[in-house]
Design an enzyme around this catalytic site. Structure first.
Site, PDB file in Angstrom:
ATOM      1  N   ASP A  28       0.820  -1.216   0.000  1.00 18.63           N
ATOM      2  CA  ASP A  28       0.000   0.000   0.000  1.00 18.63           C
ATOM      3  C   ASP A  28       0.851   1.262   0.000  1.00 18.63           C
ATOM      4  O   ASP A  28       2.061   1.221   0.197  1.00 18.63           O
ATOM      5  CB  ASP A  28      -0.968  -0.008   1.196  1.00 18.63           C
ATOM      6  CG  ASP A  28      -0.293  -0.396   2.508  1.00 18.63           C
ATOM      7  OD1 ASP A  28       0.937  -0.375   2.562  1.00 18.63           O
ATOM      8  OD2 ASP A  28      -1.003  -0.712   3.467  1.00 18.63           O
ATOM      9  N   ASP A  40      -7.675  -2.060  14.171  1.00 20.85           N
ATOM     10  CA  ASP A  40      -9.054  -2.472  13.861  1.00 20.85           C
ATOM     11  C   ASP A  40      -9.082  -3.785  13.073  1.00 20.85           C
ATOM     12  O   ASP A  40     -10.125  -4.187  12.566  1.00 20.85           O
ATOM     13  CB  ASP A  40      -9.798  -1.364  13.087  1.00 20.85           C
ATOM     14  CG  ASP A  40      -9.141  -1.047  11.737  1.00 20.85           C
ATOM     15  OD1 ASP A  40      -8.118  -1.698  11.395  1.00 20.85           O
ATOM     16  OD2 ASP A  40      -9.640  -0.163  11.019  1.00 20.85           O
ATOM     17  N   HIS A  76      -7.313  -4.458  10.301  1.00 18.54           N
ATOM     18  CA  HIS A  76      -7.141  -4.364   8.843  1.00 18.54           C
ATOM     19  C   HIS A  76      -5.793  -4.934   8.414  1.00 18.54           C
ATOM     20  O   HIS A  76      -4.841  -4.979   9.176  1.00 18.54           O
ATOM     21  CB  HIS A  76      -7.339  -2.936   8.332  1.00 18.54           C
ATOM     22  CG  HIS A  76      -6.273  -1.947   8.702  1.00 18.54           C
ATOM     23  ND1 HIS A  76      -6.559  -0.680   9.142  1.00 18.54           N
ATOM     24  CD2 HIS A  76      -4.925  -2.022   8.689  1.00 18.54           C
ATOM     25  CE1 HIS A  76      -5.442  -0.024   9.361  1.00 18.54           C
ATOM     26  NE2 HIS A  76      -4.425  -0.819   9.112  1.00 18.54           N
ATOM     27  N   GLU A 110      -9.796  -1.376   5.138  1.00 17.42           N
ATOM     28  CA  GLU A 110     -10.541  -0.959   6.316  1.00 17.42           C
ATOM     29  C   GLU A 110     -11.839  -1.761   6.429  1.00 17.42           C
ATOM     30  O   GLU A 110     -12.227  -2.443   5.474  1.00 17.42           O
ATOM     31  CB  GLU A 110     -10.857   0.541   6.199  1.00 17.42           C
ATOM     32  CG  GLU A 110      -9.628   1.428   6.131  1.00 17.42           C
ATOM     33  CD  GLU A 110      -8.932   1.602   7.483  1.00 17.42           C
ATOM     34  OE1 GLU A 110      -8.860   0.637   8.259  1.00 17.42           O
ATOM     35  OE2 GLU A 110      -8.447   2.713   7.742  1.00 17.42           O
TER      36      GLU A 110
HETATM   37  C1  GLP Z   1      -0.832   0.583   8.393  1.00 11.25           C
HETATM   38  C2  GLP Z   1      -0.468  -0.307   7.236  1.00 11.25           C
HETATM   39  C3  GLP Z   1      -0.615  -1.753   7.606  1.00 11.25           C
HETATM   40  C4  GLP Z   1       0.078  -2.028   8.913  1.00 11.25           C
HETATM   41  C5  GLP Z   1      -0.522  -1.182   9.994  1.00 11.25           C
HETATM   42  C6  GLP Z   1       0.090  -1.431  11.361  1.00 11.25           C
HETATM   43  O1  GLP Z   1      -2.194   0.704   8.549  1.00 11.25           O
HETATM   44  N1  GLP Z   1      -1.261  -0.052   6.090  1.00 11.25           N
HETATM   45  O2  GLP Z   1      -0.083  -2.547   6.568  1.00 11.25           O
HETATM   46  O3  GLP Z   1      -0.079  -3.371   9.235  1.00 11.25           O
HETATM   47  O4  GLP Z   1      -0.284   0.172   9.635  1.00 11.25           O
HETATM   48  O5  GLP Z   1       1.213  -0.654  11.562  1.00 11.25           O
HETATM   49  P1  GLP Z   1       2.167  -0.811  12.779  1.00 11.25           P
HETATM   50  O6  GLP Z   1       3.001  -2.011  12.517  1.00 11.25           O
HETATM   51  O7  GLP Z   1       2.977   0.448  12.774  1.00 11.25           O
HETATM   52  O8  GLP Z   1       1.333  -0.967  13.993  1.00 11.25           O
END
Ligand code: GLP
Length: 263
Positions: free
Chosen positions: A67, A137, A139, A144
């Protein structure tokens, strides 16, 4: 699903890197799906160390990132593009032409960008191993709640909570509100999936993903439909799982009976 419960974040990172490295050593032209987010940083550090000290070779690896924010030029310090170069690509030998990260810069034709990204995955022969983090959440990518479980790469509006969670480094009011993300259908086509989770803040999402119903409200739960998904979490992120002992004994027996299933 295989559920590994590690002691802490350091062990999650080491194990994840070991699994990815093993996949690359078995298949040097591995098509590797990558994620951004703080959880992945330790795994990237360990992969960089393996590249430097153990000659782990990325020269034939082809990567696809999950992403990217919409509205940020690639060079913006908070773009996932910058994150990936800072934490990983600047320190290993993946040739630039083999790196694919969705382009979220404004002014583009997003539908075309997304279709081209899907096409690049198809042309490469599909993703062999997709690594993932998990949002609070539940995802994966930026899928989402209410994302179609059949979705493909597309633009997705971020929830207020995700904007809050990811706001560090952005000036107030300048946080991106949308992202390009691989869809759940895209992710489920990867041959293997490895999801990492760390910290108490992820415990609820992990429990819903692994033990809750399959639902578009918690898109990580779609991994229950995948035939080769591994969930690698630390003790804090595993805190709300109800069947921890079972996962442990399933791992031990898998090691004895069908070690090929393991990494
Ligand atoms: C973002 C990314 C996800 C990732 C999430 C968690 O939303 N799009 O791919 O898993 O963050 O991030 P973190 O590892 O910083 O908690």
């Amino acid at each position: 699903m295989l559920v590994f419960i590690a002691q802490n974040y350091a062990e999650v990172s080491r194990e994840a890197a070991r699994m990815v490295a093993r996949a690359i050593r078995r298949q040097p032209d591995l098509r590797l799906g990558l994620a951004s987010g703080s959880t992945q940083v330790g795994m990237y550090e360990e992969l960089v160390r393996m590249h430097r000290e153990e000659a782990l070779d990325f020269s034939r690896v082809v990567t696809f990132n999950l992403d990217e924010y919409v509205g940020l030029p690639a060079e913006h310090p908070q773009s996932f593009h910058s994150f990936m170069f800072r934490n990983f690509f600047d320190h290993v030998n993946v040739p630039k032409r083999q790196i694919h990260i969705p382009d979220g810069s404004l002014g583009g034709n997003f539908e075309e960008t997304c279709a081209q990204f899907e096409e690049a995955i198809r042309r490469a022969g599909g993703i062999d191993l997709q690594t993932l983090g998990i949002g609070k959440d539940g995802h994966i990518g930026f899928n989402e709640p209410a994302s179609s479980l059949a979705s493909r790469t597309r633009v997705k509006t971020l929830t207020r909570r995700t904007i809050q969670d990811n706001r560090a480094g952005f000036a107030s009011g300048e946080e991106p509100r949308a992202a390009i993300t691989m869809g759940i259908g895209t992710i489920l086509e990867a041959r293997r999936i490895l999801l990492l989770g760390s910290g108490a803040g992820k415990a609820r999402a992990v429990a819903l993903a692994v033990e809750g119903p399959v639902t578009a409200s918690v898109t990580a739960s779609a991994l229950q439909l995948h035939r080769d998904a591994t969930i690698l979490v630390d003790r804090d992120a595993a805190a709300h799982l109800r069947h921890k002992e079972y996962y442990q004994s399933a791992l031990e027996l898998t090691r004895k009976l069908t070690p090929g299933r393991l990494w």
